[in-house]
Design an enzyme around this catalytic site. Sequence first.
Site, PDB file in Angstrom:
ATOM      1  N   HIS A 137       0.803  -1.230   0.000  1.00  0.00           N
ATOM      2  CA  HIS A 137       0.000   0.000   0.000  1.00  0.00           C
ATOM      3  C   HIS A 137       0.835   1.279   0.000  1.00  0.00           C
ATOM      4  CE1 HIS A 137      -4.461   1.102   1.029  1.00  0.00           C
ATOM      5  NE2 HIS A 137      -4.013   1.727  -0.037  1.00  0.00           N
ATOM      6  N   ASP A 154      -9.453  -0.047   4.516  1.00  0.00           N
ATOM      7  CA  ASP A 154      -8.232  -0.612   5.075  1.00  0.00           C
ATOM      8  C   ASP A 154      -8.463  -0.976   6.545  1.00  0.00           C
ATOM      9  OD1 ASP A 154      -5.491  -1.132   5.689  1.00  0.00           O
ATOM     10  OD2 ASP A 154      -4.808   0.514   4.421  1.00  0.00           O
ATOM     11  N   HIS A 188      -5.971  -0.552   8.473  1.00  0.00           N
ATOM     12  CA  HIS A 188      -4.993   0.358   9.079  1.00  0.00           C
ATOM     13  C   HIS A 188      -5.165   1.778   8.551  1.00  0.00           C
ATOM     14  CE1 HIS A 188      -3.290  -3.705   8.637  1.00  0.00           C
ATOM     15  NE2 HIS A 188      -2.776  -3.510   9.838  1.00  0.00           N
ATOM     16  N   ASP A 201      -7.407  -1.721   0.211  1.00  0.00           N
ATOM     17  CA  ASP A 201      -6.419  -2.640   0.771  1.00  0.00           C
ATOM     18  C   ASP A 201      -7.180  -3.918   1.109  1.00  0.00           C
ATOM     19  OD1 ASP A 201      -4.822  -4.115   2.646  1.00  0.00           O
ATOM     20  OD2 ASP A 201      -3.707  -2.293   3.131  1.00  0.00           O
ATOM     21  N   ASP A 256      -6.687  -6.156   3.083  1.00  0.00           N
ATOM     22  CA  ASP A 256      -6.829  -6.480   4.514  1.00  0.00           C
ATOM     23  C   ASP A 256      -7.972  -5.719   5.184  1.00  0.00           C
ATOM     24  OD1 ASP A 256      -5.898  -3.983   5.533  1.00  0.00           O
ATOM     25  OD2 ASP A 256      -3.845  -4.684   5.720  1.00  0.00           O
ATOM     26  N   GLU A 271      -2.056  -4.856  -1.467  1.00  0.00           N
ATOM     27  CA  GLU A 271      -1.654  -5.761  -0.376  1.00  0.00           C
ATOM     28  C   GLU A 271      -2.127  -7.206  -0.542  1.00  0.00           C
ATOM     29  OE1 GLU A 271       0.468  -5.199   2.072  1.00  0.00           O
ATOM     30  OE2 GLU A 271       0.598  -3.022   2.185  1.00  0.00           O
TER      31      GLU A 271
END
Length: 306
Positions: A100, A127, A129, A230, A232, A275
Site C-alpha cells: 500500500h 483498510d 490500518h 487494501d 486487509d 496488499e
Amino acid sequence: MTTARHVTLIGAPTDIGAGARGASMGPEALRVAGLAEALRAHGVDVLDRGNLAGPSNPWLPPTDGYRHLDEVTAWNRSVHDAVHAALGDGRMPILLGGDHCLGLGSISAVARHCRETGKKLRVLWLDAHADFNTSKLTPSGNIHGMPVACLCGHGPQQLIEIGGHIPAIDPKWIRQIGIRSVDEGEKRFVHEVGLEVFDMRYIDEMGMRHTMELALATMDANTHLHVSFDVDFLDPDIAPGVGTTIPGGPTYREAQLCMEMIADTGRMASLDVMELNPALDVRNKTALVAVDLIESLFGKSTLMRK
C-alpha cells in the site's frame, strides 16, 4: 461518466514498503483470478498495460527511520506517471498492487489530474490500518504504514513532492473505512489532522449502509472519486491472503454493500487494489473475492428490484 467503461490495468509488482514478502505477486494473482475477463463481461473496455518495472526488494533494516526509501520513491514515481497518463487518456486506472505504499504514487497522480481539470477529489481508503504513521511513530520503518501521512505532507521530502504539489491532498478529502488497527502515536496524529475515520466499532454500531451514506455524502457531478482498496480491509475469514491479517473486518455482505453503494454514485474514476499476498493465500481465494468485489464496483449487483 464515460471513463468507468474504459479501464487501464497497471501492475506494480513490489513489496518494497511491506513487512512481509509476497505482495509483489499480487498483480498476477488478480489476473489469474480473471479480473480483466470479469470486467469485460460487464461491458468494460479493458486495456492491460502489464507490469511497471522498478528496483527489486533489498530487504534491509531501516535507515534514518525508513526502509528502502529510494526504492519506494522510484516505484511511486513510476506509479504516479502511469496513473497520470491513463487519466490523461480519459481512462480509469486500476492499480494492481503491490503493497500500500504505492497508494502515494497513485493518489498523488489523481490529485494532480484533479488540479489540472478543476475537479474535486474524494478518497475512500478501505483498510484495516490508517496508514498515517511517520518515521517518528513507527519503529519498523515500513513505508506501507505511511502513505496517507505522506499524501498529507508528513514524510520525507522525496516522497511528499512526487505529485508536484505539497501536500498532495487535504486530509478533509479522505474517508477511511474499516479501520481496526492503529498505533497509539498514530491515533493521536490522526485526531490532530482531523482525518475522518469510520472504524469497525462505528460500522458495528451504525451499520455499513449509514457509514457509506456519510462517506459518500456531498459529492457532486464535479467530484472524482478514488477508491484505495487494501485487501486487509476484509475479514481474514474471507480474505486470508494478506501480510497483516487483523480479525474483525467487514463480512462478505458488508463489503458487497460498500462496493455496491460506491457503484451507485457513478463517480468512481480510479481504483487501487493493494496488499494481496498470494504467498499467504489459500488456492487464490483472496484474489477471487477481490475480483468479485471489484465487479460490484462496476455495477454487478444481487438486486432483484427494478
